[in-house]
Design a protein around this motif. Structure first.
Motif, PDB file in Angstrom:
ATOM      1  N   PHE A 122     -30.801  -1.043 -40.125  1.00 40.88           N
ATOM      2  CA  PHE A 122     -29.361  -0.744 -40.108  1.00 40.88           C
ATOM      3  C   PHE A 122     -28.851  -0.641 -38.666  1.00 40.88           C
ATOM      4  O   PHE A 122     -29.634  -0.747 -37.731  1.00 40.88           O
ATOM      5  CB  PHE A 122     -29.046   0.510 -40.930  1.00 40.88           C
ATOM      6  N   PHE A 123     -27.535  -0.449 -38.514  1.00 49.33           N
ATOM      7  CA  PHE A 123     -26.884  -0.598 -37.200  1.00 49.33           C
ATOM      8  C   PHE A 123     -27.361  -1.888 -36.525  1.00 49.33           C
ATOM      9  O   PHE A 123     -27.737  -1.902 -35.346  1.00 49.33           O
ATOM     10  CB  PHE A 123     -27.115   0.616 -36.308  1.00 49.33           C
ATOM     11  N   GLN A 124     -27.332  -2.960 -37.328  1.00 51.51           N
ATOM     12  CA  GLN A 124     -27.965  -4.203 -36.900  1.00 51.51           C
ATOM     13  C   GLN A 124     -27.301  -4.811 -35.667  1.00 51.51           C
ATOM     14  O   GLN A 124     -27.977  -5.445 -34.852  1.00 51.51           O
ATOM     15  CB  GLN A 124     -27.913  -5.193 -38.068  1.00 51.51           C
ATOM     16  N   GLU A 125     -25.985  -4.596 -35.516  1.00 51.70           N
ATOM     17  CA  GLU A 125     -25.307  -5.106 -34.327  1.00 51.70           C
ATOM     18  C   GLU A 125     -25.974  -4.579 -33.063  1.00 51.70           C
ATOM     19  O   GLU A 125     -26.104  -5.290 -32.062  1.00 51.70           O
ATOM     20  CB  GLU A 125     -23.827  -4.672 -34.315  1.00 51.70           C
ATOM     21  N   HIS A 126     -26.412  -3.323 -33.135  1.00 51.62           N
ATOM     22  CA  HIS A 126     -26.981  -2.676 -31.944  1.00 51.62           C
ATOM     23  C   HIS A 126     -28.431  -3.100 -31.730  1.00 51.62           C
ATOM     24  O   HIS A 126     -28.894  -3.173 -30.601  1.00 51.62           O
ATOM     25  CB  HIS A 126     -26.798  -1.163 -32.063  1.00 51.62           C
ATOM     26  N   VAL A 127     -29.098  -3.398 -32.810  1.00 46.42           N
ATOM     27  CA  VAL A 127     -30.462  -3.938 -32.706  1.00 46.42           C
ATOM     28  C   VAL A 127     -30.410  -5.327 -32.064  1.00 46.42           C
ATOM     29  O   VAL A 127     -31.152  -5.622 -31.115  1.00 46.42           O
ATOM     30  CB  VAL A 127     -31.123  -4.004 -34.106  1.00 46.42           C
ATOM     31  N   ILE A 128     -29.505  -6.159 -32.568  1.00 52.01           N
ATOM     32  CA  ILE A 128     -29.387  -7.524 -32.017  1.00 52.01           C
ATOM     33  C   ILE A 128     -28.962  -7.465 -30.554  1.00 52.01           C
ATOM     34  O   ILE A 128     -29.509  -8.174 -29.707  1.00 52.01           O
ATOM     35  CB  ILE A 128     -28.388  -8.352 -32.866  1.00 52.01           C
ATOM     36  N   GLN A 129     -27.998  -6.580 -30.245  1.00 51.97           N
ATOM     37  CA  GLN A 129     -27.537  -6.483 -28.855  1.00 51.97           C
ATOM     38  C   GLN A 129     -28.671  -6.038 -27.927  1.00 51.97           C
ATOM     39  O   GLN A 129     -28.797  -6.545 -26.808  1.00 51.97           O
ATOM     40  CB  GLN A 129     -26.354  -5.518 -28.745  1.00 51.97           C
ATOM     41  N   ALA A 130     -29.493  -5.101 -28.399  1.00 56.12           N
ATOM     42  CA  ALA A 130     -30.615  -4.630 -27.574  1.00 56.12           C
ATOM     43  C   ALA A 130     -31.583  -5.777 -27.287  1.00 56.12           C
ATOM     44  O   ALA A 130     -32.096  -5.906 -26.166  1.00 56.12           O
ATOM     45  CB  ALA A 130     -31.345  -3.478 -28.272  1.00 56.12           C
ATOM     46  N   CYS A 131     -31.825  -6.623 -28.282  1.00 62.55           N
ATOM     47  CA  CYS A 131     -32.719  -7.771 -28.069  1.00 62.55           C
ATOM     48  C   CYS A 131     -32.101  -8.745 -27.067  1.00 62.55           C
ATOM     49  O   CYS A 131     -32.784  -9.249 -26.168  1.00 62.55           O
ATOM     50  CB  CYS A 131     -33.003  -8.499 -29.387  1.00 62.55           C
ATOM     51  N   ILE A 132     -30.805  -9.008 -27.240  1.00 60.90           N
ATOM     52  CA  ILE A 132     -30.133  -9.940 -26.317  1.00 60.90           C
ATOM     53  C   ILE A 132     -30.145  -9.358 -24.906  1.00 60.90           C
ATOM     54  O   ILE A 132     -30.388 -10.065 -23.926  1.00 60.90           O
ATOM     55  CB  ILE A 132     -28.696 -10.240 -26.813  1.00 60.90           C
ATOM     56  N   ASP A 133     -29.919  -8.048 -24.791  1.00 61.65           N
ATOM     57  CA  ASP A 133     -29.948  -7.418 -23.466  1.00 61.65           C
ATOM     58  C   ASP A 133     -31.348  -7.486 -22.850  1.00 61.65           C
ATOM     59  O   ASP A 133     -31.493  -7.599 -21.638  1.00 61.65           O
ATOM     60  CB  ASP A 133     -29.473  -5.956 -23.555  1.00 61.65           C
ATOM     61  N   SER A 134     -32.395  -7.396 -23.694  1.00 60.30           N
ATOM     62  CA  SER A 134     -33.762  -7.549 -23.183  1.00 60.30           C
ATOM     63  C   SER A 134     -34.145  -9.023 -23.029  1.00 60.30           C
ATOM     64  O   SER A 134     -35.223  -9.343 -22.540  1.00 60.30           O
ATOM     65  CB  SER A 134     -34.776  -6.875 -24.127  1.00 60.30           C
ATOM     66  N   GLN A 135     -33.277  -9.919 -23.509  1.00 68.63           N
ATOM     67  CA  GLN A 135     -33.424 -11.374 -23.370  1.00 68.63           C
ATOM     68  C   GLN A 135     -34.562 -11.968 -24.195  1.00 68.63           C
ATOM     69  O   GLN A 135     -35.149 -12.985 -23.837  1.00 68.63           O
ATOM     70  CB  GLN A 135     -33.535 -11.753 -21.891  1.00 68.63           C
ATOM     71  N   ILE A 136     -34.859 -11.304 -25.326  1.00 70.94           N
ATOM     72  CA  ILE A 136     -35.854 -11.811 -26.259  1.00 70.94           C
ATOM     73  C   ILE A 136     -35.107 -12.467 -27.427  1.00 70.94           C
ATOM     74  O   ILE A 136     -33.981 -12.081 -27.738  1.00 70.94           O
ATOM     75  CB  ILE A 136     -36.772 -10.654 -26.738  1.00 70.94           C
ATOM     76  N   LYS A 137     -35.718 -13.479 -28.061  1.00 73.96           N
ATOM     77  CA  LYS A 137     -35.068 -14.137 -29.205  1.00 73.96           C
ATOM     78  C   LYS A 137     -35.130 -13.239 -30.440  1.00 73.96           C
ATOM     79  O   LYS A 137     -36.178 -12.656 -30.728  1.00 73.96           O
ATOM     80  CB  LYS A 137     -35.749 -15.470 -29.513  1.00 73.96           C
ATOM     81  N   VAL A 138     -34.021 -13.195 -31.165  1.00 71.48           N
ATOM     82  CA  VAL A 138     -33.973 -12.329 -32.356  1.00 71.48           C
ATOM     83  C   VAL A 138     -33.283 -13.062 -33.505  1.00 71.48           C
ATOM     84  O   VAL A 138     -32.275 -13.744 -33.308  1.00 71.48           O
ATOM     85  CB  VAL A 138     -33.253 -10.993 -32.047  1.00 71.48           C
ATOM     86  N   VAL A 139     -33.879 -12.924 -34.677  1.00 70.17           N
ATOM     87  CA  VAL A 139     -33.211 -13.353 -35.902  1.00 70.17           C
ATOM     88  C   VAL A 139     -32.853 -12.080 -36.672  1.00 70.17           C
ATOM     89  O   VAL A 139     -33.748 -11.341 -37.095  1.00 70.17           O
ATOM     90  CB  VAL A 139     -34.132 -14.233 -36.765  1.00 70.17           C
ATOM     91  N   SER A 169     -24.906 -15.987 -29.689  1.00 68.80           N
ATOM     92  CA  SER A 169     -25.674 -16.094 -28.440  1.00 68.80           C
ATOM     93  C   SER A 169     -26.805 -17.093 -28.670  1.00 68.80           C
ATOM     94  O   SER A 169     -27.325 -17.189 -29.786  1.00 68.80           O
ATOM     95  CB  SER A 169     -26.270 -14.720 -28.082  1.00 68.80           C
ATOM     96  N   PRO A 170     -27.182 -17.828 -27.629  1.00 65.20           N
ATOM     97  CA  PRO A 170     -28.313 -18.763 -27.794  1.00 65.20           C
ATOM     98  C   PRO A 170     -29.613 -18.018 -28.141  1.00 65.20           C
ATOM     99  O   PRO A 170     -30.563 -18.632 -28.607  1.00 65.20           O
ATOM    100  CB  PRO A 170     -28.439 -19.423 -26.416  1.00 65.20           C
TER     101      PRO A 170
END
Lengths: 426, 426
Positions: A122-139, A169-170
């Motif tokens: 849950f709070f998936q927007e924040h999970v995805i953003q954290a991955c993008i901020d760490s620059q790892i690929k996330v589905v 995001s790519p």
């Protein structure tokens, strides 16, 4: 950025290994081959000291923010663990908790060679953003469940996320998904099947993780969860099924016909006493089998080396056959098959692909002597051997140091503050 | 040498953890307690940066020189693995091969927090010498087997080694032992029981590792291997039994009555498809259960973190109970119980004991946040977290570097040369 990695053993698409070098430019692999002299000016020209350079691992099922709950509650029966400990504290988690818990998870991912994950929380927007901020690929994987009866709301939210994160995001993409058959109403399952048809989109879900959920479904609907979901059209466009510890022969045949990838989570299934999935039988059926760590509350490490080792050896003991599931097959599961399941990388090193790369040092005692490098990676290596991990050509982890835009100390402090507060609130 | 380790979490004899420091002088622990100012001149005054300082692990069953065969042959049925691959190449091994193979093993031991081992392999003088040269504690275990009919010779050799290595070096001791019931004649077993009586000495052996060895013994002698050996008086003075995957209820009761320690080898039992030992039932009976890595040919890493993790989680899945065998119990098995089995250290940090110490960093992502340090050690940690290991107050491993009187590069070269030559000879 132009990067050259030389003096490396390179694991190629056939899982053969040759000595040479690899060049990366603008995030893509542009050369793989023999050592060659070069007058090019490199931003980084790195002597790999005979490390194995390979495609990064795909962690195909995880719940990243559960790092906060690592070792919070172990050694409890499953029902007590979930209902008395996990659910109450999860109810208190905030967006910020999930963001920093995920930031912490990405550090574990990178330091164990993982370059892409599929996350369901849950709070998936924040999970995805954290991955993008760490620059790892996330589905991002849809998390729908409607035990609260709010079916329409769940479907609307799922579709919004599906549309948003497939063009955000790519580094990210999104798949339709729901928690599990036993936490979804008939209406929710029908609604997700309709969304799947509308977008010709895969659907992901936990499936047959425990014996009791299978028994309940058979008792209520006269068929297994796999057959129930397939009857509802959930997998008409394929998908990913997590755990799959308790499938019967017909389930396996049907999942294969529907092009569903099975994601095995061996460590979680042991710790929660769910059982041991017979991945040998899935592979023999022709199913694409990939691997996931599951979350840190039920594992307790987000370490792909633990999972690949267990995938190899548990298959042997469960089949009473030391030749069941080779190391090479397991390494394919963790890279090539994982990439097929996630659809966000090639899964093998090849010119033109994203440079999603990890490097494993052989110059440590657990990797010596050199008899068989693939067997060493699967059965001897640990995250201690990872010396470099990059995603899309950006070096994010190198010799114990992270370059992810935040310091480890800050992440540890945020996560310790979170869990301290959460414990005080329950 | 006077050494001070400060800013440390200290795991004490009750498996409680307190923050403070520990002082070591002339190889012994001389102070454990709160932080204090000191004007003493230290040879080493080490800031542990909040690492957990604890007693080192006892690896109670291994075959060190088998590092040479790491990944040499995996994914083969047990009989083919042994008879076609392992036995032929072992027949070609030299004293020097065994020496350097053991030197390599000691590097793995130290870097995964192991300070003492029990080793059972041929050319045992060279195995023991390699351990002493690396300055790690070693218990030589008798390797008698007489499938070649040379019973008297085996007994004489066993007694010689028993006498010699129990007064050879402060780092080594020796226990009577034989390979297994199925490779020992009735006469050899009787002879070892007589030696045991003569010296009031424990006896060690592989026991009920596979279902087939148990079936053969029952078929030939009408009783299980445990009962057969106990009838012969093998365990009248206690001993260590390795593997014990296929014990029945009566076996467990009898082994407890005889004060036999059971050494579980979870990873080896998985990889060779031997099965999963039900250590929960041993613990409930009151047996002293310790842990071993077994050799690198059947594992493929001599890493105590792999074993403690597996000991914890396999108990859960085999008992279908996520609360079976707590992390604390497993940590006791790897330290206190191991020390009881080997009788060469206290197994806990206490003033007056040998300083056999390892230190586990918490400042890495897999150990964060801090909810429960013992659970983190057993279920989350890996050898990557080990920052220091000392035996008898001598620091042998620190931040990735070894101080064992030989360079890693020389060990790797010797071992690669050995296996290359061995492969060419078969």
């Amino acid at each position: 950025m132009n990067i050259r990695l030389y003096n490396a053993y390179i694991l190629n698409g056939n899982f053969d290994i040759s000595f040479g070098e690899i060049h990366i430019s603008e995030g893509k692999i542009v050369y793989i081959g023999n050592s060659k002299s070069t007058s090019k000016k490199w931003d980084r020209n790195i002597d790999m000291h005979n490390a194995v350079v390979m495609h990064g691992f795909s962690n195909c099922h995880t719940h990243s923010p559960m790092t906060l709950l690592r070792s919070y509650c172990d050694d409890q029966p499953l029902k007590v663990w979930l209902e008395k400990y996990i659910f109450p504290i999860e109810n208190k988690m905030t967006e910020e908790d999930c963001y920093y818990g995920t930031r912490l998870a990405t550090m574990e991912y990178l330091s164990s060679g993982i370059t892409a994950i599929a996350d369901m929380y849950f709070f998936q927007e924040h999970v995805i953003q954290a991955c993008i901020d760490s620059q790892i690929k996330v589905v991002g994987i849809g998390t729908a469940m409607d035990i609260d009866g709010k079916t329409d709301e769940k479907l609307e939210y799922l579709e919004q996320k599906y549309v948003k994160y497939n063009s955000y995001s790519p580094l990210c993409s999104y798949k339709l998904g729901f928690h599990a058959q036993y936490t979804a109403s008939d209406n929710l399952i029908k609604g997700i099947a309709e969304l799947s048809k509308k977008y010709k989109a895969e659907v992901c879900t936990h499936l047959s993780e425990t014996a009791s959920e299978v028994e309940s479904c058979i008792s209520e609907f006269g068929m297994t969860p796999a057959q129930y979901l397939i009857n509802h059209g959930i997998f008409d466009y394929g998908g990913n099924a997590y755990h799959c510890v308790h499938l019967d022969k017909k389930d396996i045949e049907l999942l294969n016909q529907k092009n569903v990838s099975i994601v095995t989570n061996p460590s979680s299934n042991l710790k929660l006493a769910s059982g041991i999935a017979d991945i040998d039988s899935f592979l023999k059926e022709g199913i694409n089998v990939a691997i996931g760590t599951d979350g840190a509350a039920s594992n307790n490490a987000l370490d792909m080396f633990r999972e690949i080792y267990l995938a190899a050896v548990l298959s042997k003991v469960v089949n009473n056959d030391a030749s069941a599931v080779s190391a090479k097959k397991v390494l394919e599961m963790a890279t090539l098959n994982g990439a097929k399941a996630l659809r966000n990388s090639s899964g093998v090193l090849e010119v033109g692909s994203d440079a999603d790369i990890t490097a494993i040092s052989l110059e440590q005692p657990n990797m010596q002597p050199i008899n068989n490098i693939v067997n060493n990676i699967v059965c001897s290596a640990s995250s201690k051997n990872i010396v470099l991990t990059m995603v899309k050509g950006k070096i994010l982890y190198e010799n114990g140091k992270y370059d992810i835009g935040i310091s480890p100390e800050e992440v540890y402090q945020k996560c310790n503050n979170s869990i301290k507060r959460l414990k005080s609130q329950i």
